[in-house]
Design an enzyme around this catalytic site. Structure first.
Site, PDB file in Angstrom:
ATOM      1  N   GLY A  52       0.831  -1.201   0.000  1.00  0.00           N
ATOM      2  CA  GLY A  52       0.000   0.000   0.000  1.00  0.00           C
ATOM      3  C   GLY A  52       0.861   1.243   0.000  1.00  0.00           C
ATOM      4  N   CYS A  79       5.262  -6.200   1.281  1.00  0.00           N
ATOM      5  CA  CYS A  79       5.631  -4.776   1.258  1.00  0.00           C
ATOM      6  C   CYS A  79       5.063  -4.040   2.483  1.00  0.00           C
ATOM      7  CB  CYS A  79       5.182  -4.164  -0.062  1.00  0.00           C
ATOM      8  SG  CYS A  79       5.994  -2.606  -0.416  1.00  0.00           S
ATOM      9  N   TYR A  80       4.066  -3.194   2.322  1.00  0.00           N
ATOM     10  CA  TYR A  80       3.459  -2.510   3.476  1.00  0.00           C
ATOM     11  C   TYR A  80       3.006  -3.537   4.519  1.00  0.00           C
ATOM     12  CZ  TYR A  80       0.173   0.483   6.071  1.00  0.00           C
ATOM     13  OH  TYR A  80      -0.488   1.167   7.048  1.00  0.00           O
ATOM     14  N   HIS A 166       7.538  -7.818  -4.296  1.00  0.00           N
ATOM     15  CA  HIS A 166       6.197  -8.194  -4.766  1.00  0.00           C
ATOM     16  C   HIS A 166       6.233  -9.526  -5.531  1.00  0.00           C
ATOM     17  CE1 HIS A 166       4.016  -4.579  -3.646  1.00  0.00           C
ATOM     18  NE2 HIS A 166       5.171  -3.966  -3.815  1.00  0.00           N
ATOM     19  N   GLU A 168       3.808 -11.218  -6.468  1.00  0.00           N
ATOM     20  CA  GLU A 168       2.631 -11.354  -7.326  1.00  0.00           C
ATOM     21  C   GLU A 168       2.815 -10.798  -8.730  1.00  0.00           C
ATOM     22  OE1 GLU A 168       3.094  -9.380  -4.821  1.00  0.00           O
ATOM     23  OE2 GLU A 168       1.995  -7.504  -4.924  1.00  0.00           O
ATOM     24  N   ASP A 224     -19.723 -11.541 -20.808  1.00  0.00           N
ATOM     25  CA  ASP A 224     -20.263 -11.677 -19.452  1.00  0.00           C
ATOM     26  C   ASP A 224     -21.742 -12.035 -19.436  1.00  0.00           C
ATOM     27  OD1 ASP A 224     -17.725 -10.994 -18.744  1.00  0.00           O
ATOM     28  OD2 ASP A 224     -18.186  -8.910 -18.257  1.00  0.00           O
ATOM     29  N   LYS A 364     -12.042 -11.850 -15.145  1.00  0.00           N
ATOM     30  CA  LYS A 364     -12.440 -12.014 -16.549  1.00  0.00           C
ATOM     31  C   LYS A 364     -11.932 -13.335 -17.143  1.00  0.00           C
ATOM     32  CE  LYS A 364     -14.398  -9.996 -20.136  1.00  0.00           C
ATOM     33  NZ  LYS A 364     -15.644  -9.207 -20.140  1.00  0.00           N
TER      34      LYS A 364
END
Ligand code: XMP
Length: 508
Positions: A52, A79-80, A166, A168, A224, A364
């Site tokens: 963050g 991180c944060y 990170h 991710e 969708d 998605k």
């Protein structure tokens, strides 16, 4: 399920996607969520604290509720999130003299399950201005980089892990393995999140929610709404009614496509409403883009409501809301106001119906996998995004039947040629636009005075920024010559080479 507490990082959605890709279910909640609400969530197997933009020593820095630390499940701070761990256990965090943004090499200094199966040195993606200056009590340092002595910390007894980098993001090539180690070696969770299991659970949930009620769906033919409709049909069959409003602003052949894909399955419950004339009449003489959008939105609701009234006794409205809409509306990080999201502007509020949202927890790419699993053809599943107001935003100036015919035919050629070149799935959006000006040309010794077609092809990650695609000249050549030769009313083709920002993807 893995609970991800979001403290406002631009990468939080990526954490969720990586975990789902590992076939583990997770959800994102605002970092400051109250313990009472957390207690309502079933089967939390681990907590991840995201990164963050705040600094933990700032006055209004967001903190998780105290009870998080006592939940007796593994915790991973990113991180944060590491700084939150440090604050909690008596460590210190300070602004760093050498901020780290971008690639950094880390060295693993102590054997740990988190880095199991990995080399001792690896590149990772860093993005931080603060760093740990005093190790929290009970923690040891297991990896470091040049500017960050505590690139990863751990308290094995409490099962709390932290990484300053990170894992991710794709720029951390071994990040997936690190997350997998956390999930399967630390938390020992099962790989049980698959679309097959999702279909089974979601169908049971829908049946329970809907009971004997009837559900109405605004079917557009897009990914969708198509997947949502097929899913509902599988769950409740004839209690689902689909209204497809044919406003004439769709791609060439769209109505026939919808009839082909859904007609047989849905039978009389697919209502195709020919409203082309009504839309054209309402749009007559209108040139302002925002006014066009408003008219289309209102007219759509008008037609849809009229059809709904004819059906009588409808209790629910089907919405193709997907997970990113839900996350974005929740203003994660501050945990304030949730605004309602909808694909068809204003419909749910106006119709005062309860909502059925079978895609609400899916990204998605998961919607696409689900669609394939449900047997929906690739021509629908792999579609590029298409704007709600359709070709209206690609028909500049007044919308007339003639201009719509030209833009549809030109668009179909762009589509065909891009597919033929094998580029359709690689491009975010590719389409034709018709301009409200005419130019002089010469065809077969005759002077012509006809419309200009713009070809636009962009690549993008999320439609927030976009770059024009460097299409091969040969392809541009064949698109241009086919449009000029085959589409009556167009005598010039130009290629749009603008980026977003400052331009936008659509022309209106
Ligand atoms: P822009 O033109 O703002 O488009 O760069 C970003 C993305 O949004 C789509 N778009 C719309 N989608 N209703 C929609 O449902 C709209 O009014 C609308 N306007 C643009 C556009 O196709 C692109 O993917």
């Amino acid at each position: 399920m893995i609970l991800i507490l979001d403290f406002g990082s631009q990468y939080t959605q990526l954490i969720a996607r990586r975990i789902r890709e590992a076939n583990v279910y997770c959800e994102i909640f605002p970092g400051t969520k109250d313990i009472k609400e957390i207690q309502n969530i079933n089967n939390i197997e681990a907590v991840i604290l995201s990164g963050g933009p705040a600094s933990v020593y700032e006055k209004n820095a967001p903190y998780p509720c105290d009870e998080i630390w006592e939940m007796n499940v593994p915790i991973l701070g990113i991180c944060y999130g590491v700084h939150l761990i440090a604050q909690q256990f008596g460590g210190k965090v300070k602004p760093s003299k050498n901020r780290e943004y971008g690639f950094a090499d880390i060295s693993v200094e102590k054997d740990n399950i988190l880095f199991s199966g990995l080399e001792n040195k690896m590149p990772v993606w860093m993005s931080h201005g603060d760093k740990l200056t005093k190790m929290p009590k009970g923690f040891v340092n297991i990896a470091s980089s040049k500017n960050c002595t505590a690139a990863s910390i751990v308290n094995t007894e409490k099962n709390i892990y932290g990484v300053q980098f990170h894992p991710e993001v794709q720029h951390s090539p071994f990040g997936k393995k690190i997350l997998d180690n956390f999930l399967f070696k630390v938390c020992k969770v099962k790989k049980d999140w698959t679309m097959k299991s999702y279909i089974k659970d979601e169908i049971a949930r829908i049946k329970k929610q809907v009971g004997n009620g009837k559900v109405l769906c605004a079917l557009s033919g897009g990914v969708d709404s198509s997947v949502a409709a097929i899913m509902l049909h599988k769950a409740i069959g004839k209690k689902l009614f689909c209204v497809y409003v044919d406003h004439g602003l769709q791609k060439l052949g769209e109505t026939e496509r919808v009839r082909k894909v859904f007609g047989k399955k849905f039978g009389k419950n697919l209502i195709i409403c020919d409203s082309k004339k009504l839309f054209l009449t309402k749009l007559k003489g209108v040139t302002d883009p925002e006014q066009k959008r408003k008219i289309i939105g209102h007219t759509f609701i008008e037609v849809f409501e009229k059809e709904a009234k004819k059906l009588k006794g409808i209790d629910f409205l089907l919405q193709g809301t997907i997970y990113p809409d839900v996350i974005e509306s929740a203003k994660i990080g501050t945990g304030v106001t949730i605004k309602s999201h909808h694909n068809v502007g204003g419909l749910p509020e106006k119709m005062k119906m309860k909502l059925v949202e079978p895609l609400k927890s899916l990204f998605k790419d998961e919607v696409r996998t689900l669609g394939r699993e449900l047997g929906i053809p690739d021509e629908i599943i792999d579609r590029q995004p298409f704007p709600g107001p359709g070709l209206a935003v690609r028909t500049l100036g007044e919308i007339t039947e003639e201009k719509l015919r030209i833009v549809k035919e030109a668009d179909a050629i762009v589509d065909e040629e891009i597919r033929k070149a094998g580029l359709y799935e690689k491009i975010w959006q590719s389409f034709a636009v018709i301009l409200p000006v005419k130019t002089v040309g010469v065809m077969g010794d005759k002077r012509t005075y006809e419309h200009v077609i713009v070809v636009r092809a962009v690549n993008s990650e999320d439609a927030m920024t976009a770059d024009w695609v460097k299409l091969p000249y040969e392809l541009l050549g064949s698109i241009s010559s086919r449009i000029i030769n085959e589409v009556r009313g167009a005598n010039r083709v130009v290629y749009d080479i603008s980026q977003k920002p400052p331009s936008t993807i659509e022309w209106e």
